[in-house]
Design a protein around this motif. Sequence first.
Motif, PDB file in Angstrom:
ATOM      1  N   GLY A   1       0.815  -1.202   0.000  1.00  0.00           N
ATOM      2  CA  GLY A   1       0.000   0.000   0.000  1.00  0.00           C
ATOM      3  C   GLY A   1       0.849   1.252   0.000  1.00  0.00           C
ATOM      4  O   GLY A   1       2.076   1.203  -0.097  1.00  0.00           O
ATOM      5  N   ILE A   2       0.172   2.385   0.128  1.00  0.00           N
ATOM      6  CA  ILE A   2       0.823   3.692   0.183  1.00  0.00           C
ATOM      7  C   ILE A   2       0.709   4.219   1.605  1.00  0.00           C
ATOM      8  O   ILE A   2      -0.375   4.209   2.194  1.00  0.00           O
ATOM      9  N   ILE A   3       1.848   4.672   2.158  1.00  0.00           N
ATOM     10  CA  ILE A   3       1.827   5.203   3.520  1.00  0.00           C
ATOM     11  C   ILE A   3       1.078   6.528   3.505  1.00  0.00           C
ATOM     12  O   ILE A   3       1.497   7.492   2.854  1.00  0.00           O
TER      13      ILE A   3
ATOM     14  N   SER B   1      -6.180   4.044   2.728  1.00  0.00           N
ATOM     15  CA  SER B   1      -7.222   3.041   2.496  1.00  0.00           C
ATOM     16  C   SER B   1      -8.034   3.294   1.234  1.00  0.00           C
ATOM     17  O   SER B   1      -8.970   2.541   0.943  1.00  0.00           O
ATOM     18  N   GLU B   2      -7.699   4.334   0.466  1.00  0.00           N
ATOM     19  CA  GLU B   2      -8.529   4.700  -0.677  1.00  0.00           C
ATOM     20  C   GLU B   2      -8.542   3.578  -1.719  1.00  0.00           C
ATOM     21  O   GLU B   2      -9.613   3.177  -2.198  1.00  0.00           O
ATOM     22  N   GLU B   3      -7.374   3.048  -2.075  1.00  0.00           N
ATOM     23  CA  GLU B   3      -7.337   1.972  -3.063  1.00  0.00           C
ATOM     24  C   GLU B   3      -8.091   0.745  -2.565  1.00  0.00           C
ATOM     25  O   GLU B   3      -8.813   0.088  -3.331  1.00  0.00           O
ATOM     26  N   LEU B   4      -7.933   0.439  -1.292  1.00  0.00           N
ATOM     27  CA  LEU B   4      -8.606  -0.725  -0.741  1.00  0.00           C
ATOM     28  C   LEU B   4     -10.122  -0.529  -0.719  1.00  0.00           C
ATOM     29  O   LEU B   4     -10.884  -1.477  -0.968  1.00  0.00           O
TER      30      LEU B   4
ATOM     31  N   HIS C   1     -11.236  -7.408   3.325  1.00  0.00           N
ATOM     32  CA  HIS C   1     -11.612  -7.017   4.684  1.00  0.00           C
ATOM     33  C   HIS C   1     -10.443  -7.237   5.652  1.00  0.00           C
ATOM     34  O   HIS C   1     -10.224  -6.426   6.578  1.00  0.00           O
ATOM     35  N   TRP C   2      -9.667  -8.323   5.430  1.00  0.00           N
ATOM     36  CA  TRP C   2      -8.508  -8.553   6.314  1.00  0.00           C
ATOM     37  C   TRP C   2      -7.438  -7.470   6.102  1.00  0.00           C
ATOM     38  O   TRP C   2      -6.839  -6.980   7.054  1.00  0.00           O
ATOM     39  N   LYS C   3      -7.240  -7.088   4.829  1.00  0.00           N
ATOM     40  CA  LYS C   3      -6.268  -6.029   4.565  1.00  0.00           C
ATOM     41  C   LYS C   3      -6.695  -4.720   5.195  1.00  0.00           C
ATOM     42  O   LYS C   3      -5.853  -3.947   5.672  1.00  0.00           O
ATOM     43  N   ALA C   4      -8.004  -4.462   5.229  1.00  0.00           N
ATOM     44  CA  ALA C   4      -8.490  -3.235   5.851  1.00  0.00           C
ATOM     45  C   ALA C   4      -8.161  -3.195   7.339  1.00  0.00           C
ATOM     46  O   ALA C   4      -7.962  -2.118   7.911  1.00  0.00           O
TER      47      ALA C   4
ATOM     48  N   ALA D   1       5.925   9.381   4.298  1.00  0.00           N
ATOM     49  CA  ALA D   1       4.516   9.516   3.947  1.00  0.00           C
ATOM     50  C   ALA D   1       4.370   9.678   2.435  1.00  0.00           C
ATOM     51  O   ALA D   1       5.059  10.485   1.805  1.00  0.00           O
ATOM     52  N   GLY D   2       3.481   8.902   1.845  1.00  0.00           N
ATOM     53  CA  GLY D   2       3.270   8.922   0.409  1.00  0.00           C
ATOM     54  C   GLY D   2       4.076   7.897  -0.351  1.00  0.00           C
ATOM     55  O   GLY D   2       3.897   7.735  -1.557  1.00  0.00           O
ATOM     56  N   LYS D   3       4.955   7.183   0.326  1.00  0.00           N
ATOM     57  CA  LYS D   3       5.767   6.178  -0.340  1.00  0.00           C
ATOM     58  C   LYS D   3       4.985   4.874  -0.460  1.00  0.00           C
ATOM     59  O   LYS D   3       4.298   4.464   0.463  1.00  0.00           O
ATOM     60  N   ARG D   4       5.094   4.198  -1.608  1.00  0.00           N
ATOM     61  CA  ARG D   4       4.467   2.895  -1.785  1.00  0.00           C
ATOM     62  C   ARG D   4       5.399   1.829  -1.228  1.00  0.00           C
ATOM     63  O   ARG D   4       6.578   1.791  -1.560  1.00  0.00           O
ATOM     64  N   VAL D   5       4.867   0.993  -0.381  1.00  0.00           N
ATOM     65  CA  VAL D   5       5.665  -0.040   0.274  1.00  0.00           C
ATOM     66  C   VAL D   5       5.034  -1.396   0.003  1.00  0.00           C
ATOM     67  O   VAL D   5       3.849  -1.510  -0.313  1.00  0.00           O
ATOM     68  N   LYS D   6       5.846  -2.428   0.145  1.00  0.00           N
ATOM     69  CA  LYS D   6       5.386  -3.802  -0.004  1.00  0.00           C
ATOM     70  C   LYS D   6       5.325  -4.462   1.359  1.00  0.00           C
ATOM     71  O   LYS D   6       5.986  -4.027   2.312  1.00  0.00           O
TER      72      LYS D   6
END
Length: 498
Positions: free
Chosen positions: A272-274, A296-299, A352-355, A377-382
Amino acid sequence: MHFSLQSPVAAGTEPPPPPAPVSLQTPQVPEVPGFARAVEFSRRALESKSLDELYYILTNDVRVLIDFDQALLILHAGGRSRLVATNNQLQLNDRSRFVKIADQLADELKEFRRALLLSEQTIHDPRPIDGLPESIRETFSSFMAYAGSRHIFVVPLIHQELVVGHLIFQFIGEKIPKESDATQFLKLSNFLAAALTEKMLLKNKPDLLSFIVHREGNHHSLPDRWKRLIPAGALLLVGLIALLLFPMGFDVGGEAEISCRDPQMAFPSVDGIIGEVLVREGDPVKRGQVLARLDSEELNIETLRLNAEHGILSEEMNRVSLEAGEDPASLAEKKVLELRREAVSNDLRYAHWKARALEIRSPCDGIVVTRDVASLAGKRVKAGEPFCELINPADLVAFIYVPEDRIDSVKTGQPARIYLNSNPTSGLEAQVEDLAPMTEFRPRSGNVCRVRCSFATIPGDLKIGMKGIGKIRSQDTSLWDILTDRFTNRWNQLSLHF
């Protein structure tokens, strides 16, 4: 002695004149704190047994007087000027580019008699420097650019008004020699030049020893007062032998550094994105505390899509159930829709689990030590990618880097003392906890073994990364065994060149 180094010029101001070379002022009485070390160093240089040993002393052991990164010894003898020794090479490669540049510099310095402290900024300044010929300046510029030096300290070695050689000290980083150290060393330069001249003469003309050594038949009997000292000398010799053979404790040590026994990393559980960082460097945190949250926007969009797809598949199944009857084709279509809805349901449960896993939590009690953690903040992480590092102040330990030729004397449980640069007069009590299973290389110390020591009491002002010196009280051994081991190691190294 006076040092003047050129500083960066502020915008809109008149640039300062280029710095003057080193000027020498010789006080009548030495007042430097390291005067005893300077006398001992001069004695060793004058009493060296050979020219090669003197080369080694002038380029390696001189570190007790000046803290440098690299030392070069240039010799002017027999109508030739050349590089003869450095502190990091037992044997010079005459075909290397470094030696060729140094030899070119040696030719330029043949008659140069001034001590100089030059900076990288000064040497590239287009304005002339008083007393420094332009040809020497250009050669210095090429040499510093190739060697990566930020500063160089040039010391002429003059004996009987003749320039015997030059010592050049390189400083890679921002450090420069202390004024007191440089002044003290310049006072010794005449002694070092005399020692260098003597060793060169004796190497090229061994017959000169006959003018120093008494010939057989010319010696005289000892005076009575010296004869009375023979018993005292015998007792002194017996005491020296006992000192060499009597077992005693010795300190073994090396460079020390404060570290953490078990640093912890906080990481996200999902991709996700921090979106929000809730801590900064130096903040104390508790186990399970939220350090950051993923956006959480993408999720949310993914969850809405899956819900819509699940609803559509459910409607299709209801429609097929009402229209199918016992038609095999319709029953097969219903089964396919059912499998697709089950797959969407699984994806929905995973969403739902990722949320619930969007929060990055601390794995332990500790302090955040990652620099600029708020900038993530704003960095995409795995999932599993490190987010920040945490340490527990109660888990601070000291690593002592002991040279490999002395590690045999170090055992688990031995007492140690750590003298940090921030407080060099007060040692911290510690104990050897374990030794690293393999050696490692450090630029200034060579091959070393990392020894981990735990503190009896951890001071509140102790910080990770602090450096100093560590001393470990080793097991009892005799001075003879220590000297024998060191001599054997040195002999083994020198024997490779025979």
